[in-house]
Design a protein around this motif. Structure first.
Motif, PDB file in Angstrom:
ATOM      1  N   GLU A   1      10.181  23.758 -14.433  1.00 15.73           N
ATOM      2  CA  GLU A   1      11.575  24.113 -14.660  1.00 15.73           C
ATOM      3  C   GLU A   1      11.675  25.192 -15.732  1.00 15.73           C
ATOM      4  N   PRO A   2      12.480  26.218 -15.465  1.00 13.54           N
ATOM      5  CA  PRO A   2      12.503  27.343 -16.416  1.00 13.54           C
ATOM      6  C   PRO A   2      13.267  27.054 -17.701  1.00 13.54           C
ATOM      7  N   PHE A   3      12.686  27.524 -18.807  1.00 12.87           N
ATOM      8  CA  PHE A   3      13.393  27.534 -20.087  1.00 12.87           C
ATOM      9  C   PHE A   3      14.414  28.678 -20.035  1.00 12.87           C
ATOM     10  N   THR A   4      15.556  28.451 -20.643  1.00 11.75           N
ATOM     11  CA  THR A   4      16.518  29.549 -20.772  1.00 11.75           C
ATOM     12  C   THR A   4      16.678  29.939 -22.248  1.00 11.75           C
ATOM     13  N   SER A   5      15.714  29.465 -23.063  1.00  9.85           N
ATOM     14  CA  SER A   5      15.676  29.854 -24.481  1.00  9.85           C
ATOM     15  C   SER A   5      14.208  29.976 -24.872  1.00  9.85           C
ATOM     16  N   GLY A   6      13.931  30.393 -26.110  1.00 12.33           N
ATOM     17  CA  GLY A   6      12.546  30.433 -26.590  1.00 12.33           C
ATOM     18  C   GLY A   6      12.024  29.016 -26.839  1.00 12.33           C
ATOM     19  N   PRO A   7      10.669  28.865 -26.984  1.00 11.15           N
ATOM     20  CA  PRO A   7      10.094  27.528 -27.181  1.00 11.15           C
ATOM     21  C   PRO A   7      10.151  27.070 -28.642  1.00 11.15           C
ATOM     22  N   GLY A   8      11.367  26.968 -29.183  1.00  9.76           N
ATOM     23  CA  GLY A   8      11.540  26.532 -30.575  1.00  9.76           C
ATOM     24  C   GLY A   8      11.531  25.016 -30.682  1.00  9.76           C
TER      25      GLY A   8
ATOM     26  N   ARG B   1       4.387  18.795   2.987  1.00  6.70           N
ATOM     27  CA  ARG B   1       5.227  17.662   3.420  1.00  6.70           C
ATOM     28  C   ARG B   1       5.286  16.604   2.315  1.00  6.70           C
ATOM     29  N   TRP B   2       4.121  16.320   1.697  1.00  3.14           N
ATOM     30  CA  TRP B   2       4.076  15.332   0.604  1.00  3.14           C
ATOM     31  C   TRP B   2       4.892  15.822  -0.589  1.00  3.14           C
ATOM     32  N   TRP B   3       4.683  17.108  -0.925  1.00  3.94           N
ATOM     33  CA  TRP B   3       5.314  17.656  -2.129  1.00  3.94           C
ATOM     34  C   TRP B   3       6.839  17.577  -2.057  1.00  3.94           C
ATOM     35  N   GLU B   4       7.381  17.815  -0.854  1.00  3.71           N
ATOM     36  CA  GLU B   4       8.823  17.778  -0.693  1.00  3.71           C
ATOM     37  C   GLU B   4       9.375  16.411  -1.126  1.00  3.71           C
ATOM     38  N   LYS B   5       8.638  15.361  -0.748  1.00  2.00           N
ATOM     39  CA  LYS B   5       9.106  14.010  -1.110  1.00  2.00           C
ATOM     40  C   LYS B   5       8.782  13.694  -2.576  1.00  2.00           C
ATOM     41  N   ALA B   6       7.584  14.056  -2.991  1.00  2.00           N
ATOM     42  CA  ALA B   6       7.171  13.765  -4.366  1.00  2.00           C
ATOM     43  C   ALA B   6       8.088  14.479  -5.357  1.00  2.00           C
ATOM     44  N   TYR B   7       8.455  15.687  -4.987  1.00  2.00           N
ATOM     45  CA  TYR B   7       9.334  16.505  -5.825  1.00  2.00           C
ATOM     46  C   TYR B   7      10.660  15.793  -6.053  1.00  2.00           C
ATOM     47  N   LYS B   8      11.241  15.320  -4.967  1.00  2.00           N
ATOM     48  CA  LYS B   8      12.525  14.613  -5.099  1.00  2.00           C
ATOM     49  C   LYS B   8      12.338  13.286  -5.825  1.00  2.00           C
ATOM     50  N   GLY B   9      11.126  12.722  -5.706  1.00  2.00           N
ATOM     51  CA  GLY B   9      10.858  11.424  -6.328  1.00  2.00           C
ATOM     52  C   GLY B   9      10.518  11.507  -7.811  1.00  2.00           C
TER      53      GLY B   9
ATOM     54  N   SER C   1      16.437  25.052 -24.307  1.00  2.00           N
ATOM     55  CA  SER C   1      17.394  24.859 -23.209  1.00  2.00           C
ATOM     56  C   SER C   1      16.640  25.059 -21.898  1.00  2.00           C
ATOM     57  N   ILE C   2      16.961  24.253 -20.900  1.00  2.00           N
ATOM     58  CA  ILE C   2      16.276  24.397 -19.607  1.00  2.00           C
ATOM     59  C   ILE C   2      17.288  24.356 -18.469  1.00  2.00           C
ATOM     60  N   ARG C   3      16.899  25.014 -17.373  1.00  4.43           N
ATOM     61  CA  ARG C   3      17.697  24.918 -16.145  1.00  4.43           C
ATOM     62  C   ARG C   3      16.863  24.088 -15.189  1.00  4.43           C
ATOM     63  N   THR C   4      17.336  22.902 -14.837  1.00  2.00           N
ATOM     64  CA  THR C   4      16.497  22.014 -14.033  1.00  2.00           C
ATOM     65  C   THR C   4      16.460  22.476 -12.587  1.00  2.00           C
ATOM     66  N   ASN C   5      15.415  22.050 -11.899  1.00  4.25           N
ATOM     67  CA  ASN C   5      15.280  22.382 -10.487  1.00  4.25           C
ATOM     68  C   ASN C   5      16.334  21.661  -9.656  1.00  4.25           C
ATOM     69  N   MET C   6      17.016  20.678 -10.251  1.00  4.76           N
ATOM     70  CA  MET C   6      18.079  19.995  -9.536  1.00  4.76           C
ATOM     71  C   MET C   6      19.435  20.650  -9.860  1.00  4.76           C
ATOM     72  N   GLY C   7      19.367  21.827 -10.503  1.00  4.22           N
ATOM     73  CA  GLY C   7      20.582  22.626 -10.698  1.00  4.22           C
ATOM     74  C   GLY C   7      21.419  22.260 -11.920  1.00  4.22           C
ATOM     75  N   LYS C   8      20.801  21.603 -12.902  1.00  6.31           N
ATOM     76  CA  LYS C   8      21.576  21.204 -14.075  1.00  6.31           C
ATOM     77  C   LYS C   8      21.070  21.970 -15.308  1.00  6.31           C
ATOM     78  N   ASP C   9      21.965  22.368 -16.179  1.00  7.22           N
ATOM     79  CA  ASP C   9      21.548  23.007 -17.434  1.00  7.22           C
ATOM     80  C   ASP C   9      21.533  21.974 -18.550  1.00  7.22           C
ATOM     81  N   HIS C  10      20.393  21.916 -19.272  1.00  7.55           N
ATOM     82  CA  HIS C  10      20.337  21.077 -20.476  1.00  7.55           C
ATOM     83  C   HIS C  10      20.244  22.028 -21.662  1.00  7.55           C
ATOM     84  N   HIS C  11      21.110  21.852 -22.644  1.00  9.92           N
ATOM     85  CA  HIS C  11      21.071  22.749 -23.806  1.00  9.92           C
ATOM     86  C   HIS C  11      20.558  22.016 -25.035  1.00  9.92           C
ATOM     87  N   ASP C  12      19.767  22.741 -25.820  1.00 10.35           N
ATOM     88  CA  ASP C  12      19.331  22.263 -27.139  1.00 10.35           C
ATOM     89  C   ASP C  12      18.677  20.886 -27.121  1.00 10.35           C
TER      90      ASP C  12
END
Ligand code: PLP
Length: 420
Positions: A53-60, A38-46, A64-75
Motif C-alpha cells: 500500500e502506498p505511503f502518501t507522506s515521508g517515512p517519519g 487465482r489464489w492471490w485474488e482471494k488471499a488479497y481480500k482475506g 499517511s497511507i492510501r490503502t488498497n481497499m480505497g481508504k486514506d489513513h492519516h498520521d
C-alpha cells in the motif's frame, strides 16, 4: 461456539502460502502464474491487501497511507520504517540532495567502471571507510546488490559458504549465485558451525549478520569467529541493521564486541540508519580493487544517483557530529522493550531497535495489523517466506525520533489488541 474450517472451505492463510507456487506442472511456465493469480485474488481480500500500500507522506514517525481497499489513513504512528535515526526526512539531508540534484541531474547514466562514477561517490566511499576505520570502501546501488556482488565476487564453484539459518535473502542469493556449496548452521550456534565446518577442505567463507533483521538479536560474533578462524575460514559480517547505531561510536556490532580487526569483510547499507539507499563494503584496499572488477552487481549496474550519494554523505556527517541521536535511539529501545515486556508482549530475544512482536500464526497476524491501523498504528505483519512458517510476527522498528508518548501509546495499544 467454536467454528471449524470445513474441508473444502478456502482459507488462504492455513491452506496455502507462497511455497505452494514455486513449481508448476506441464510445459507452460505460465501455468503456475495463473494458479498463483487465482489464489492471490482471494488471499488479497482475506488480508494480504495490507501489503504494497502506498505511503502518501515521508517515512517519519507518523505516516499517511492510501490503502488498497480505497481508504486514506492519516498520521498513523509509524513502527515499520527502517529510519532508525530519523535521517530520511532530515533538512540537512534534503538540502544536500537537492543541491546535488541541481548540479548533476537525476541519474548517474552509467555503471561505475565506465561513465557512472562521480566525485561525490568517491567522497562518500572515503567518508564511509574513515568512519568504519577501514582501508577502503566501495559502494553498490543497494544493500541487496552489495551482498550478491561481494559473495559471488569472491566465492566459486567448489568452495563452501557457511550461513546462519536466519540469513537475509540477499546473503543466500549471493551464495546461490556464486555456485559454491552452501551449508547452513543453526541460528547463532557456534557449536553447530563447528560440527559442520570441521573437516571441510578448500576455500571457506562464514557470513553472519550484526543484528538479525527479523529477530533483533545480536550475532554471537566472538564464538563464531573463533570457530571460523580455527578452521581457516574467511569471515564477512552484514551490518545492515547495526552499522551507525551499535557500538560506542556507531561502528557496528564489530565495535560492540571489540572485534573490528578480526572480521575480513564489513558490509552495510545506507537504507536503514542513514535514511537513504545504497550498499557498501569496507575492507583492505586489495580486496576492494578485486571487488570493483569482479562484483558483477556493481560492475554491470548503474551507479547510485549522485543526489542520493550526497544525501547519504550529509546524513553520515550529521550522525557523526550528533552521537546524541544514537543515545536517544538506545533510550527509546530500552523504554519500549521494558514496557512491552511488562505488558506481557512476546518480543523474542530482541536486544535492539528491531523487535519482533510474535504472533506465530499467519491466520491471526493480518487481522491484528488491521486492528492496529484502526487504532492509529502502522505496524506491518511478516510471514513466510521472510520468516519460517509458524513464526509470523509484526516487525517493529524503533527510531530515535519517536517520542516517549508515542512509545507508551504503542506499548499499551499493542498489548491490549494482542490480549483480545
Ligand atoms: C540483513 C540485511 N541485509 C541486506 C539487506 C538489503 O539491504 P537494502 O534494503 O539496502 O537493499 C537487508 C534489507 O532489509 C537486510 O535486512
Amino acid at each position: 461456539m467454536q467454528t471449524h474450517v470445513q474441508v473444502n472451505e478456502f482459507h488462504p492463510f492455513t491452506n496455502y502460502d507462497f511455497s505452494n507456487f514455486y513449481f508448476g506442472s506441464g510445459d507452460d511456465p505460465f501455468d503456475i502464474i495463473h494458479t498463483y493469480n487465482r489464489w492471490w485474488e482471494k488471499a488479497y481480500k482475506g488480508g494480504y491487501h495490507i501489503y504494497r500500500e502506498p505511503f502518501t507522506s515521508g517515512p517519519g514517525t507518523t505516516v499517511s497511507i492510501r490503502t488498497n481497499m480505497g481508504k486514506d489513513h492519516h498520521d498513523l504512528l509509524n513502527l515499520s520504517s527502517y529510519n532508525y535515526l530519523g535521517m530520511a526526512g532530515s533538512p540537512v539531508v534534503k538540502e544536500a540532495a537537492i543541491k546535488a540534484l541541481e548540479k548533476y541531474g537525476l541519474g548517474a547514466s552509467g555503471g561505475p567502471n565506465l561513465s557512472g562514477m562521480f566525485d561525490i561517490h568517491r567522497e562518500l566511499e572515503a567518508a564511509i571507510a574513515a568512519f568504519k576505520q577501514k582501508e577502503a570502501c566501495t559502494t553498490f546501488n543497494s544493500g541487496y546488490a552489495a551482498n550478491i556482488g561481494i559473495i559471488s565476487g569472491i566465492m566459486r564453484s567448489g568452495d563452501t559458504i557457511f550461513l546462519d539459518q536466519f540469513s537475509h535473502a540477499s546473503i543466500i542469493d549471493g551464495a546461490i549465485l556464486s555456485k559454491a556449496k552452501t551449508v547452513f548452521f543453526r541460528h547463532n550456534n557456534a557449536a553447530d558451525l563447528e560440527r559442520k565446518i570441521a573437516g571441510v577442505g578448500g576455500r571457506k567463507l562464514v557470513v553472519v549478520e550484526g543484528v538479525y533483521s527479523m529477530d533483533g538479536d545480536y550475532c554471537n560474533l566472538p564464538e563464531i569467529l573463533e570457530v571460523a578462524k580455527k578452521h581457516g575460514a574467511r569471515t564477512m559480517i552484514d551490518e545492515a541493521h547495526s552499522a551507525f547505531v551499535c557500538g560506542e561510536n556507531g561502528r557496528g556490532v564489530v565495535e560492540h564486541f571489540g572485534l573490528e580487526d578480526e572480521v575480513d569483510i564489513h558490509m552495510g547499507t545506507f537504507s536503514k540508519a542513514l535514511g537513504g539507499i545504497g550498499g557498501y563494503v569496507c575492507c583492505d584496499e586489495g580486496l576492494i580493487q578485486y571487488l570493483e572488477a569482479f562484483a558483477r552487481s556493481r560492475f554491470f549496474s548503474c551507479t547510485l544517483p549522485p543526489a542520493v550519494s550526497a544525501g547519504v554523505l550529509a546524513s553520515l556527517r550529521h550522525i557523526e557530529a550528533h552521537p546524541e541521536l544514537r543515545w536517544q535511539l538506545w533510550k527509546n529501545v530500552a523504554y519500549l522493550q521494558k514496557r512491552l515486556r511488562e505488558e506481557g508482549v512476546d518480543i523474542g530475544n530482541s536486544v535492539s531497535q528491531v523487535m519482533p512482536v510474535m504472533v506465530y500464526e499467519d491466520a491471526s497476524v493480518f487481522g491484528i495489523a488491521q486492528e492496529l491501523r484502526e487504532n492509529g498504528i502502522f505496524l506491518q505483519p511478516v510471514t513466510y517466506p521472510a520468516v519460517s512458517k509458524g513464526k509470523a510476527r509484526l516487525r517493529l522498528s524503533v527510531s530515535a525520533a519517536h517520542t516517549t508518548e508515542q512509545l507508551e501509546y504503542a506499548a499499551q495499544t499493542i498489548s491490549s489488541i494482542l490480549k483480545k
